[in-house]
Design an enzyme around this catalytic site. Structure first.
Site, short mmCIF file in Angstrom:
data_model
loop_
_atom_site.label_atom_id
_atom_site.label_comp_id
_atom_site.label_asym_id
_atom_site.label_seq_id
_atom_site.Cartn_x
_atom_site.Cartn_y
_atom_site.Cartn_z
N ASN A 154 0.96 -1.26 -0.10
CA ASN A 154 0.00 0.05 -0.02
C ASN A 154 0.76 1.18 0.00
OD1 ASN A 154 -2.38 -1.59 0.12
ND2 ASN A 154 -2.20 -1.81 2.51
N GLY B 267 -4.15 3.22 0.66
CA GLY B 267 -4.41 2.56 1.89
C GLY B 267 -3.25 2.54 2.80
N HIS C 205 6.61 -1.58 3.76
CA HIS C 205 6.53 -3.05 3.87
C HIS C 205 5.71 -3.57 3.00
CE1 HIS C 205 3.23 -0.59 5.82
NE2 HIS C 205 2.04 -1.69 5.55
N HIS D 208 3.16 -6.79 2.26
CA HIS D 208 2.10 -7.64 2.91
C HIS D 208 2.42 -9.08 2.07
CE1 HIS D 208 -0.38 -4.72 5.12
NE2 HIS D 208 0.14 -3.95 4.26
P1 5GP Z 1 -0.63 -0.63 5.63
O1 5GP Z 1 -2.06 -0.33 5.57
O2 5GP Z 1 0.35 0.29 6.25
O3 5GP Z 1 -0.14 -1.44 4.45
O4 5GP Z 1 -0.35 -1.79 6.68
C1 5GP Z 1 -0.01 -1.78 8.05
C2 5GP Z 1 -0.07 -3.12 8.79
O5 5GP Z 1 0.63 -3.07 9.72
C3 5GP Z 1 -1.61 -3.29 8.99
O6 5GP Z 1 -2.14 -4.69 8.38
C4 5GP Z 1 -1.48 -3.47 10.48
O7 5GP Z 1 -2.35 -4.59 11.01
C5 5GP Z 1 -0.22 -3.84 10.75
N1 5GP Z 1 0.37 -3.27 12.19
C6 5GP Z 1 0.10 -2.08 12.65
N2 5GP Z 1 0.78 -1.78 13.54
C7 5GP Z 1 1.38 -2.95 14.20
C8 5GP Z 1 2.00 -3.46 15.24
O8 5GP Z 1 2.34 -2.76 16.05
N3 5GP Z 1 2.62 -4.78 15.06
C9 5GP Z 1 2.50 -5.53 13.95
N4 5GP Z 1 2.93 -6.59 14.02
N5 5GP Z 1 1.73 -5.12 12.79
C10 5GP Z 1 1.42 -3.79 12.97
#
Ligand code: 5GP
Ligand code: ZN
Length: 114
Positions: free
Chosen positions: A86, A92, A99, A101
């Site tokens: 994302n 999103g 990162h 996914h």
């Molecule tokens: P994004 O929306 O930025 O692509 O995804 C962020 C991801 O990081 C989300 O799926 C969320 O669940 C995960 N996430 C957020 N905070 C933490 C955390 O403190 N630990 C872990 N393991 N995952 C996290």
């Protein structure tokens, strides 16, 4: 290291995570709020905000992250998987430390991108 960044804190160990892989450049850990039976994140140790701020010097690191996906997915027992990056609020992205996914397991993953 960015002081207020959750993933920098996970990299440094200040915030705990369920780590599945680590080397000198990247770590991978389970997503805290999984969207699939297996859902982990591949994260560079150095702080980069997003795919949109990557530069030519990040090319090898991005390639490494992508090539780790099938290796770690196999180790996690996945025969197939989805990958997702994302990018930006409109893409999103919630955590502004790039990162990748990796999601899979259970039933066939939906085609939906939403
Ligand atoms: P994004 O929306 O930025 O692509 O995804 C962020 C991801 O990081 C989300 O799926 C969320 O669940 C995960 N996430 C957020 N905070 C933490 C955390 O403190 N630990 C872990 N393991 N995952 C996290
Ligand atoms: Zn960071």
């Amino acid at each position: 290291m960015s002081a207020d960044c959750i993933f920098c804190k996970i990299v440094s160990g200040t915030i705990p995570s369920k780590k599945i892989y680590e080397d000198e450049d990247v770590i991978a850990f389970n997503d805290i709020n999984p969207s699939a039976k297996v859902h982990f994140l591949i994260v560079p140790k150095s702080h980069i905000d997003s795919l949109a701020t990557c530069e030519l010097q990040d090319q090898a690191l991005l390639g490494k992250m992508l090539l780790l996906a099938p290796k770690l997915a196999k180790e996690q027992g996945l025969a197939g998987f989805k990958t997702l990056i994302n990018t930006g609020v409109e893409g999103g992205q919630e955590v502004f430390h790039i990162h990748l996914h990796v999601l899979g397991g259970g039933n066939k993953m939906p085609k939906s991108l939403a």
